[in-house]
Design a protein around this motif. Structure first.
Motif, PDB file in Angstrom:
ATOM      1  N   ASP A 156       0.815  -1.220   0.000  1.00 46.40           N
ATOM      2  CA  ASP A 156       0.000   0.000   0.000  1.00 46.40           C
ATOM      3  C   ASP A 156       0.849   1.270   0.000  1.00 46.40           C
ATOM      4  N   ILE A 157       1.995   1.223   0.647  1.00 47.98           N
ATOM      5  CA  ILE A 157       2.766   2.468   0.806  1.00 47.98           C
ATOM      6  C   ILE A 157       3.841   2.659  -0.253  1.00 47.98           C
ATOM      7  N   ARG A 158       4.111   1.646  -1.068  1.00 38.80           N
ATOM      8  CA  ARG A 158       5.207   1.771  -2.018  1.00 38.80           C
ATOM      9  C   ARG A 158       4.933   2.778  -3.139  1.00 38.80           C
ATOM     10  N   ASP A 159       3.668   3.144  -3.340  1.00 39.30           N
ATOM     11  CA  ASP A 159       3.362   4.203  -4.293  1.00 39.30           C
ATOM     12  C   ASP A 159       3.439   5.582  -3.644  1.00 39.30           C
ATOM     13  N   ILE A 160       3.712   5.614  -2.333  1.00 40.85           N
ATOM     14  CA  ILE A 160       3.760   6.888  -1.609  1.00 40.85           C
ATOM     15  C   ILE A 160       5.175   7.230  -1.183  1.00 40.85           C
ATOM     16  N   VAL A 161       5.900   6.253  -0.627  1.00 32.32           N
ATOM     17  CA  VAL A 161       7.263   6.504  -0.140  1.00 32.32           C
ATOM     18  C   VAL A 161       8.247   5.556  -0.822  1.00 32.32           C
ATOM     19  N   SER A 162       9.463   6.016  -0.951  1.00 27.96           N
ATOM     20  CA  SER A 162      10.500   5.176  -1.560  1.00 27.96           C
ATOM     21  C   SER A 162      11.617   4.857  -0.579  1.00 27.96           C
ATOM     22  N   CYS A 163      11.436   5.200   0.708  1.00 30.66           N
ATOM     23  CA  CYS A 163      12.484   4.986   1.698  1.00 30.66           C
ATOM     24  C   CYS A 163      12.708   3.486   1.941  1.00 30.66           C
ATOM     25  N   PRO A 164      13.855   3.120   2.502  1.00 26.82           N
ATOM     26  CA  PRO A 164      14.112   1.703   2.810  1.00 26.82           C
ATOM     27  C   PRO A 164      13.101   1.149   3.811  1.00 26.82           C
ATOM     28  N   ILE A 165      12.688  -0.099   3.584  1.00 21.89           N
ATOM     29  CA  ILE A 165      11.797  -0.799   4.499  1.00 21.89           C
ATOM     30  C   ILE A 165      12.478  -2.084   4.947  1.00 21.89           C
ATOM     31  N   ILE A 166      12.661  -2.229   6.258  1.00 23.63           N
ATOM     32  CA  ILE A 166      13.258  -3.443   6.827  1.00 23.63           C
ATOM     33  C   ILE A 166      12.147  -4.210   7.541  1.00 23.63           C
ATOM     34  N   PHE A 167      11.905  -5.438   7.097  1.00 32.67           N
ATOM     35  CA  PHE A 167      10.892  -6.272   7.739  1.00 32.67           C
ATOM     36  C   PHE A 167      11.447  -6.876   9.022  1.00 32.67           C
ATOM     37  N   LEU A 168      10.642  -6.827  10.069  1.00 29.25           N
ATOM     38  CA  LEU A 168      10.927  -7.555  11.306  1.00 29.25           C
ATOM     39  C   LEU A 168      10.022  -8.770  11.305  1.00 29.25           C
ATOM     40  N   THR A 169      10.604  -9.949  11.338  1.00 31.91           N
ATOM     41  CA  THR A 169       9.765 -11.136  11.164  1.00 31.91           C
ATOM     42  C   THR A 169      10.218 -12.306  12.025  1.00 31.91           C
ATOM     43  N   ALA A 170       9.223 -13.038  12.528  1.00 25.63           N
ATOM     44  CA  ALA A 170       9.503 -14.297  13.230  1.00 25.63           C
ATOM     45  C   ALA A 170       9.530 -15.445  12.244  1.00 25.63           C
ATOM     46  N   LYS A 171       9.203 -15.154  10.976  1.00 26.67           N
ATOM     47  CA  LYS A 171       9.126 -16.181   9.933  1.00 26.67           C
ATOM     48  C   LYS A 171      10.393 -16.111   9.093  1.00 26.67           C
ATOM     49  N   GLY A 172      11.231 -17.135   9.226  1.00 32.17           N
ATOM     50  CA  GLY A 172      12.528 -17.089   8.555  1.00 32.17           C
ATOM     51  C   GLY A 172      12.661 -18.002   7.364  1.00 32.17           C
TER      52      GLY A 172
END
Length: 227
Positions: free
Chosen positions: A66-82
């Motif tokens: 949803d946000i990739r058409d609004i911001v281009s900054c880096p996104i780091i996922f925090l996940t318990a699913k590896g």
């Protein structure tokens, strides 16, 4: 100016821990405990986003899309699913990196610093990068396009397509090449999206300059930006 980080997680302990730890490093930290709240906080235009995947309501994948058409900054996922498929899905949805819970704070901070340093380097490299074509000017640093002096309102992917074609002005690219460059190799979808985005770009530009064609179709091959 302090760099802004948005932390999105439904666990209050993690939000509190990350906010305190990042503020110690002089970051300005905003927080959201749900995907819906994150979409509101995007209006603050953070420099980097830490995004949990498993949240009630909108999950991290959906928020990222949803946000990739609004911001281009880096996104780091925090996940318990590896598992590999989860990592690939996260990167394909628009994420730049992932770190698995429980995580090392030292490693997370190092990754944050590396992504922000890379963004700053890219900005400095394009600081004076302005392109001019007939009645259009393209500011690569600010990601803005002006036509006959009027700002053309574009989504992130629309600008990405303009940037890719205009920087390589005169070269012909297939829809598949454009899709891989703009959406990424692992994106879910197909190159038909390119034609739809090009159609929207043309329509927006023609509102200000109906006589000129900037993206031309090379039949049977793809598209090119006209010199």
């Amino acid at each position: 100016m302090r760099e802004k980080i948005l932390v999105v997680d439904d666990e209050e302990d993690i939000i509190s821990f990350l906010r305190d730890s990042l503020e110690e490093d002089d970051y300005e930290v905003f927080t959201a405990s749900s995907g819906e709240e994150a979409l509101e906080k995007i209006k603050l235009y953070p420099d980097l986003i830490l995004l949990d995947i498993m949240m009630p309501g909108k999950n991290g994948y959906e928020v990222c899309n949803d946000i990739r058409d609004i911001v281009s900054c880096p996104i780091i996922f925090l996940t318990a699913k590896g598992e590999e498929r989860d990592i690939v899905k996260g990167l394909a949805s628009g994420g730049d990196d992932y770190i698995q819970k429980p995580f090392s704070l030292r490693q997370l901070k190092a990754r944050i610093h590396a992504h922000l340093r890379r963004e700053k380097r890219n900005t400095n490299n394009s600081e004076k990068a302005n392109l001019y074509f007939k009645n259009i000017s393209i500011n690569l640093r600010n990601r803005e396009v002006y036509c006959n002096g009027q700002l053309v309102i574009l989504t992130k992917k629309e600008f990405d397509i303009i940037e890719f074609l205009s920087v390589n002005c005169g070269q012909v690219f297939s829809k598949e090449q454009i899709y891989e460059k703009v959406w990424g190799y692992d994106a879910e979808g197909d190159s038909a999206s390119v034609a739809e985005h090009v159609k929207k770009i043309r329509h927006k530009i023609q509102n200000f300059d109906p006589e000129e064609e900037y993206i031309s179709t090379v039949w049977g091959v793809g598209y090119k930006w006209e010199k």
